[in-house]
Design a protein around this motif. Sequence first.
Motif, PDB file in Angstrom:
ATOM      1  N   THR A 122       0.830  -1.212   0.000  1.00 43.29           N
ATOM      2  CA  THR A 122       0.000   0.000   0.000  1.00 43.29           C
ATOM      3  C   THR A 122       0.861   1.257   0.000  1.00 43.29           C
ATOM      4  O   THR A 122       0.611   2.212  -0.745  1.00 43.29           O
ATOM      5  N   ILE A 123       1.906   1.239   0.831  1.00 46.01           N
ATOM      6  CA  ILE A 123       2.818   2.378   0.880  1.00 46.01           C
ATOM      7  C   ILE A 123       3.531   2.554  -0.456  1.00 46.01           C
ATOM      8  O   ILE A 123       3.685   3.672  -0.965  1.00 46.01           O
ATOM      9  N   CYS A 124       3.942   1.461  -1.058  1.00 50.77           N
ATOM     10  CA  CYS A 124       4.671   1.531  -2.329  1.00 50.77           C
ATOM     11  C   CYS A 124       3.770   2.074  -3.439  1.00 50.77           C
ATOM     12  O   CYS A 124       4.214   2.857  -4.283  1.00 50.77           O
ATOM     13  N   VAL A 125       2.509   1.661  -3.437  1.00 50.62           N
ATOM     14  CA  VAL A 125       1.571   2.174  -4.445  1.00 50.62           C
ATOM     15  C   VAL A 125       1.357   3.676  -4.271  1.00 50.62           C
ATOM     16  O   VAL A 125       1.349   4.437  -5.250  1.00 50.62           O
ATOM     17  N   ALA A 126       1.182   4.119  -3.019  1.00 48.99           N
ATOM     18  CA  ALA A 126       1.016   5.552  -2.768  1.00 48.99           C
ATOM     19  C   ALA A 126       2.259   6.327  -3.190  1.00 48.99           C
ATOM     20  O   ALA A 126       2.172   7.422  -3.758  1.00 48.99           O
ATOM     21  N   GLU A 127       3.420   5.746  -2.932  1.00 47.79           N
ATOM     22  CA  GLU A 127       4.671   6.397  -3.327  1.00 47.79           C
ATOM     23  C   GLU A 127       4.786   6.477  -4.843  1.00 47.79           C
ATOM     24  O   GLU A 127       5.246   7.490  -5.395  1.00 47.79           O
ATOM     25  N   MET A 128       4.354   5.432  -5.535  1.00 44.26           N
ATOM     26  CA  MET A 128       4.382   5.446  -6.997  1.00 44.26           C
ATOM     27  C   MET A 128       3.419   6.481  -7.560  1.00 44.26           C
ATOM     28  O   MET A 128       3.725   7.165  -8.544  1.00 44.26           O
ATOM     29  N   PHE A 129       2.256   6.610  -6.939  1.00 40.95           N
ATOM     30  CA  PHE A 129       1.293   7.614  -7.395  1.00 40.95           C
ATOM     31  C   PHE A 129       1.870   9.023  -7.257  1.00 40.95           C
ATOM     32  O   PHE A 129       1.739   9.856  -8.160  1.00 40.95           O
ATOM     33  N   GLY A 130       2.511   9.290  -6.124  1.00 39.53           N
ATOM     34  CA  GLY A 130       3.148  10.587  -5.955  1.00 39.53           C
ATOM     35  C   GLY A 130       4.241  10.815  -6.981  1.00 39.53           C
ATOM     36  O   GLY A 130       4.401  11.933  -7.503  1.00 39.53           O
ATOM     37  N   CYS A 133       2.763  11.859 -10.330  1.00 39.44           N
ATOM     38  CA  CYS A 133       2.380  13.275 -10.322  1.00 39.44           C
ATOM     39  C   CYS A 133       3.597  14.169 -10.524  1.00 39.44           C
ATOM     40  O   CYS A 133       3.540  15.165 -11.250  1.00 39.44           O
ATOM     41  N   VAL A 134       4.719  13.805  -9.884  1.00 43.52           N
ATOM     42  CA  VAL A 134       5.947  14.586 -10.048  1.00 43.52           C
ATOM     43  C   VAL A 134       6.471  14.463 -11.477  1.00 43.52           C
ATOM     44  O   VAL A 134       6.964  15.443 -12.061  1.00 43.52           O
ATOM     45  N   MET A 135       6.361  13.299 -12.064  1.00 47.17           N
ATOM     46  CA  MET A 135       6.803  13.113 -13.450  1.00 47.17           C
ATOM     47  C   MET A 135       5.959  13.944 -14.409  1.00 47.17           C
ATOM     48  O   MET A 135       6.488  14.515 -15.377  1.00 47.17           O
ATOM     49  N   CYS A 423      -1.371  18.215 -19.497  1.00 48.76           N
ATOM     50  CA  CYS A 423      -1.259  19.518 -18.828  1.00 48.76           C
ATOM     51  C   CYS A 423      -2.507  19.821 -18.007  1.00 48.76           C
ATOM     52  O   CYS A 423      -2.406  20.300 -16.863  1.00 48.76           O
ATOM     53  N   TYR A 424      -3.675  19.562 -18.550  1.00 51.10           N
ATOM     54  CA  TYR A 424      -4.902  19.887 -17.825  1.00 51.10           C
ATOM     55  C   TYR A 424      -5.230  18.856 -16.753  1.00 51.10           C
ATOM     56  O   TYR A 424      -5.792  19.205 -15.705  1.00 51.10           O
ATOM     57  N   PHE A 425      -4.870  17.591 -16.980  1.00 54.35           N
ATOM     58  CA  PHE A 425      -5.083  16.595 -15.932  1.00 54.35           C
ATOM     59  C   PHE A 425      -4.141  16.825 -14.751  1.00 54.35           C
ATOM     60  O   PHE A 425      -4.430  16.385 -13.638  1.00 54.35           O
ATOM     61  N   ASN A 426      -3.033  17.502 -14.981  1.00 54.59           N
ATOM     62  CA  ASN A 426      -2.113  17.791 -13.894  1.00 54.59           C
ATOM     63  C   ASN A 426      -2.769  18.637 -12.805  1.00 54.59           C
ATOM     64  O   ASN A 426      -2.383  18.553 -11.635  1.00 54.59           O
ATOM     65  N   SER A 427      -3.768  19.435 -13.171  1.00 58.39           N
ATOM     66  CA  SER A 427      -4.436  20.290 -12.189  1.00 58.39           C
ATOM     67  C   SER A 427      -5.116  19.459 -11.104  1.00 58.39           C
ATOM     68  O   SER A 427      -4.999  19.765  -9.909  1.00 58.39           O
ATOM     69  N   GLY A 430      -2.643  17.260  -8.780  1.00 57.14           N
ATOM     70  CA  GLY A 430      -2.030  17.926  -7.641  1.00 57.14           C
ATOM     71  C   GLY A 430      -2.857  17.795  -6.378  1.00 57.14           C
ATOM     72  O   GLY A 430      -2.319  17.551  -5.283  1.00 57.14           O
ATOM     73  N   TYR A 431      -4.177  17.944  -6.510  1.00 56.45           N
ATOM     74  CA  TYR A 431      -5.058  17.771  -5.354  1.00 56.45           C
ATOM     75  C   TYR A 431      -5.107  16.308  -4.917  1.00 56.45           C
ATOM     76  O   TYR A 431      -5.061  15.997  -3.721  1.00 56.45           O
ATOM     77  N   LEU A 432      -5.192  15.398  -5.884  1.00 54.18           N
ATOM     78  CA  LEU A 432      -5.300  13.975  -5.546  1.00 54.18           C
ATOM     79  C   LEU A 432      -4.036  13.465  -4.850  1.00 54.18           C
ATOM     80  O   LEU A 432      -4.124  12.652  -3.918  1.00 54.18           O
ATOM     81  N   SER A 433      -2.882  13.922  -5.300  1.00 51.62           N
ATOM     82  CA  SER A 433      -1.645  13.447  -4.677  1.00 51.62           C
ATOM     83  C   SER A 433      -1.585  13.855  -3.208  1.00 51.62           C
ATOM     84  O   SER A 433      -1.131  13.076  -2.355  1.00 51.62           O
ATOM     85  N   THR A 434      -2.056  15.067  -2.889  1.00 48.98           N
ATOM     86  CA  THR A 434      -2.080  15.493  -1.486  1.00 48.98           C
ATOM     87  C   THR A 434      -3.105  14.695  -0.691  1.00 48.98           C
ATOM     88  O   THR A 434      -2.832  14.236   0.424  1.00 48.98           O
TER      89      THR A 434
END
Length: 704
Positions: A122-130, A133-135, A423-427, A430-434
């Motif tokens: 679970t932690i690894c999946v959350a880390e991959m999701f973050g 987002c950074v990529m 570009c537009y999905f990045n908006s 950002g909220y989802l990653s937090t």
Amino acid sequence: MLRNGTRHQKGVRAKPIAQVEDDDDDDYTEEEEEEEEEEEGEDDDDDESEEEEEESEEDESDEEERPDIVVHEGDPIEGGITMWFYRGMVVLFFMLVPSYFWYRWLYTIEWDVPYRMYYQTTICVAEMFGSICVMMLAVIRFPNPWAYNQRPPAVNPRVKPRYNVHVLVPCYNEPSDIVLSTCEAALQLHHEWAKVTVYLCDDGRNLEREKTVMMMGNPRLVYLARPKYPGVPIHGKAGNLNYTLKFFIFAKKVPKDTDVVIVFDADMKAHPNFLHHVLPYLEEDDRTALVQTPQHFFNVDHTGDVFNHQNCTFFFGVQTGLDSWRATVCCGTNFAVRAASLAAVGWFPTESITEDFLLSLKLTASGWHCRYHGHVLTTGEAPEDLRQIFKQRSRWCTGCFQVFFQVETFMWVRQLPAIQMLCYFNSIMGYLSTIICFPVFLVIPIVSVYTKTHPIKELTTVLVILWIGYFGCLIIVVEMMPRNFSRFSGFLGSKVNYIMWWCFIKGMWKAVRGRLGFKKIVFKVTEKKGDGKSKAPGEPKKDGEKEKLNEKGSGLTDAEVAIMYGLVDENGEYDEDDVQALQEQLAEAAGVAEDSRDSTRHDMIFHWVVFVSGFIVAVAGGVSKTLDTLQWGWDNTVLANISVAWVIINMVPFGMALGYAYLPHSKNVHGLLVSLSWTFYAMCVLFCLAAMLTKIAYGNPKFM
């Protein structure tokens, strides 16, 4: 009472911002205005085009003799070695991510212990999701990681352009001194290509404000208050702007490419050189529909911007990258848009309370370009009350989710190229990653301290090397800005989201609830201080104020609402049911009327819980774990406190918020608060790095 849209006849010329030798050709003359109005009124389009061509030919010779207008400003910050260094770090980050997670999945998860396996995966999946987002952010920023004090494009039109600039200043319940100051600043906008008219779009229908505009006697300042009828949706700010455009400015004519709409929020005072920076973009490329400029606030210092109002990493980092992909995000104020392009997409969208973001998405999907100009051209006022800050950020989050929860949005998105779609999905990412990553990373160190269940099975030399490289590149990709900015800009840009986590959760829930039809989402204005004449929490209110607060709806009596919104018939009577329905609509748009209160006692509960819990874990857990592991040697003692250090890292943003709430409100105090928070954060990160290196140096036993 003045009629809606009444123009006042006494003219006051605005002062020019640059000296031009030929004053007669510096701006539209009264004769040119009359000729233009006659041209617009003719029915024969062919005759109209011929007259415009003749007028352009007459001015062509004068255009060659006119000197260029030069606005002397600060040196631009673009390019350079640091930009290439940033791009190198992006490439290195993309190389490290697959290596790091390949090693994480194969060698750091205890697959033979079920409960630890689920926890660690679970932690690894959350880390991959973050990391994803950074990529996405790295791809967006790669072409142009930052820009500041940008110069407008150099254009040399053969024929002098003729732009009709319509400046819209929407307002609702903001203090009149703020609104009128914004209008006065807009009247100072000046360019040899443009004729400027300012429209004060008063959605609160303030009679004193209307009277003040009338007494100013400026023919280029128009007061408008749209009528509101029972059963007709109000649509907040978007509805206010659309009424001015559709039913007044372009009620009897079709918008042309030379018609430009500029929007300033009620507190955003434009600098006189605004048009000199914006209009060249529209003249350079016919496909450019919108030009966005950054926001700047006079009451917030960069070094003490606890809640990241200035948002330097976004306005001078992310937006510049989005501009490279022609997918700039509109921010709702300080932007110019072609009226013809705006009309082509159905004017300002009313499907979302963040009409600005959806507008830029629709324009880009329709084949237009949305540009960004990284130069501060306006100065506004940021909210200082905590409740207003949280309400504002929650509204932004709600609107963003609201856009992507609609089926129609994907009909627009699928028309975009892949890079603009990203570009537009990045908006929303950002909220989802937090929302997703913060609670996971908050729980990890607590679980590690008290249960001996760690996110990894074993700390190896390879893992330490990969993690140091991965984490270092991640920090650079997210936070790096040139030295001209405060060293805290990137730190605040990434850590302030932790403070807003609860606001983001509420914002997403409002969007889900609205999509399911449980409760309607309404636009709520962010309150500003204005002239500062606000009452103390304990100060009693006057009888008249109490009566208005007790009134249901807008705070006005039924008779006042009936007169204001044209519900009175020729006999001087009005339908009480219609007025009551309108009162309810106005109340829904304005939100619940609340007495003055101390926001620190009501809106900081979540921050207190996190901060106090983290403090207890850091002290009690750190001491107990240290005593418990002394028998195993110094390396295990240090390793046990890595989790404690990470608890403190998570506490830092919440400590900033609490300090803002309870310490004296001054720029020096806020600057010291941010500086101390950054120092604690840096020391804890360095401690974690030192602890891992110490662990490797003294051996590599498995975690207990």
